[in-house]
Scaffold this motif. Sequence first.
Motif, short mmCIF file in Angstrom:
data_model
loop_
_atom_site.label_atom_id
_atom_site.label_comp_id
_atom_site.label_asym_id
_atom_site.label_seq_id
_atom_site.Cartn_x
_atom_site.Cartn_y
_atom_site.Cartn_z
N ARG A 110 26.80 -14.43 23.20
CA ARG A 110 26.51 -15.77 23.70
C ARG A 110 25.24 -15.84 24.54
O ARG A 110 24.40 -16.72 24.32
CB ARG A 110 27.71 -16.29 24.51
CG ARG A 110 28.90 -16.55 23.62
CD ARG A 110 30.08 -17.12 24.37
NE ARG A 110 30.77 -16.15 25.17
CZ ARG A 110 32.06 -16.21 25.46
NH1 ARG A 110 32.79 -17.22 25.01
NH2 ARG A 110 32.65 -15.29 26.20
N GLY A 124 32.61 -22.84 23.87
CA GLY A 124 33.61 -21.98 23.25
C GLY A 124 34.27 -21.05 24.25
O GLY A 124 33.90 -19.89 24.36
N THR A 125 35.23 -21.56 24.97
CA THR A 125 36.05 -20.78 25.92
C THR A 125 35.17 -19.85 26.78
O THR A 125 35.50 -18.69 26.98
CB THR A 125 37.14 -19.96 25.20
OG1 THR A 125 36.53 -19.00 24.30
CG2 THR A 125 38.09 -20.84 24.43
N TYR A 126 34.08 -20.42 27.28
CA TYR A 126 33.03 -19.63 27.92
C TYR A 126 33.18 -19.70 29.44
O TYR A 126 32.84 -20.70 30.06
CB TYR A 126 31.69 -20.21 27.48
CG TYR A 126 30.47 -19.35 27.68
CD1 TYR A 126 30.56 -18.00 27.97
CD2 TYR A 126 29.21 -19.91 27.55
CE1 TYR A 126 29.42 -17.23 28.13
CE2 TYR A 126 28.06 -19.15 27.70
CZ TYR A 126 28.17 -17.81 27.99
OH TYR A 126 27.04 -17.06 28.14
N GLY A 174 32.53 -7.96 25.40
CA GLY A 174 31.73 -8.93 26.15
C GLY A 174 32.53 -10.04 26.79
O GLY A 174 31.95 -10.99 27.30
N SER A 175 33.86 -9.95 26.76
CA SER A 175 34.68 -11.01 27.36
C SER A 175 35.06 -10.63 28.79
O SER A 175 35.08 -9.45 29.14
CB SER A 175 35.94 -11.24 26.52
OG SER A 175 36.81 -10.12 26.62
N THR A 176 35.40 -11.64 29.58
CA THR A 176 35.83 -11.36 30.95
C THR A 176 37.21 -10.66 30.97
O THR A 176 37.43 -9.80 31.82
CB THR A 176 35.88 -12.64 31.80
OG1 THR A 176 36.61 -13.64 31.10
CG2 THR A 176 34.47 -13.17 32.06
N GLU A 239 39.80 -18.80 34.73
CA GLU A 239 38.69 -18.80 33.79
C GLU A 239 38.19 -20.24 33.65
O GLU A 239 38.68 -21.01 32.80
CB GLU A 239 39.16 -18.27 32.41
CG GLU A 239 39.87 -16.92 32.44
CD GLU A 239 38.95 -15.74 32.76
OE1 GLU A 239 37.74 -15.83 32.47
OE2 GLU A 239 39.46 -14.75 33.33
#
Length: 292
Positions: A110, A124-126, A174-176, A239
């Motif tokens: 992203r 997108g769920t960012y 790369g996701s939290t 989040e």
Amino acid sequence: MKLRTLAVGLMVSALALTACGREGSPSEGPAVEQPVAENVQVAGSPTFQKMTERGRVVIGVKNDQPGLGQFDPTTNTYSGFDIEIARLVAAQLGFSADQIDYVVVQSAAREDAISRGDVDYYVGTYTINDNRKQRVGFAGPYFIAGQDLLVRASDTDITGPETLNGKRVCSVTGSTPIQRVREEGLTQNIVEFQTYTLCVDQLVQGQVDAVTTDDAILKGYAAQQPDQLKVVGKTFSEEPYGIGVPRDDVALRNKINDILQAAHDDGTWQRIYDETLGKSGSPASPPAIDRY
Ligand code: GLU
């Protein structure tokens, strides 16, 4: 049954690949009709200028998150809460649904996609966070999710993050959520993919014990296979979802915040939520926008 699910999954991935992530315009109308604004000006926004010259808007999205951002290859349409938010912003910037090009960008890509200008903005769920703010800007938040766990319906061992030790846990590069599992040392046994769909397939097949990410995403997968899967339902993070924009385009960020604020105030946000995520989830109201 398992094979069929796998075959459909493969077909969908193959389609996404052959299309290079760029799909056509939706052939169906959006869940919530959005009047298209006229004579829009966003003074000092290079991104808006690019969109105007192009006559189209390029939006980064997810395509495999039911209820949020999902592509249906049989109808060639995108649907979900994130998609409706993306359309709302486009409409208020003066672009109709048929002037939108969606580009699928996975979690790990992203910041690159936004900073390179591959997309004008991303929905997108960012999760908004300081680390990502070093590379991109965020309007919003427009929703607050929380990290949770998806397990097999028959599982009685995993009841929360403190029970993950020794379990095989899958999440996305790369996701939290994957970062949190690592940082908090919840388990050493981490399986990593580019999409949550791949993690869910592994869970159903018994290759991993849990999938972790935002509750909003996991509820969508559980609803697709309620006999096989369940969400634990004990969130362990906040989040806040933002709209990613180029870092230095403060004019666009401010404009999108104005658009979100208006949608919060006039009930549009609520209509979008009720028509999408709200259908399967719990009631929610819009969060306060964080202008920085
Ligand atoms: N909201 C989290 C994040 O931005 C997880 C969902 C995702 O990977 O998009 O990393």
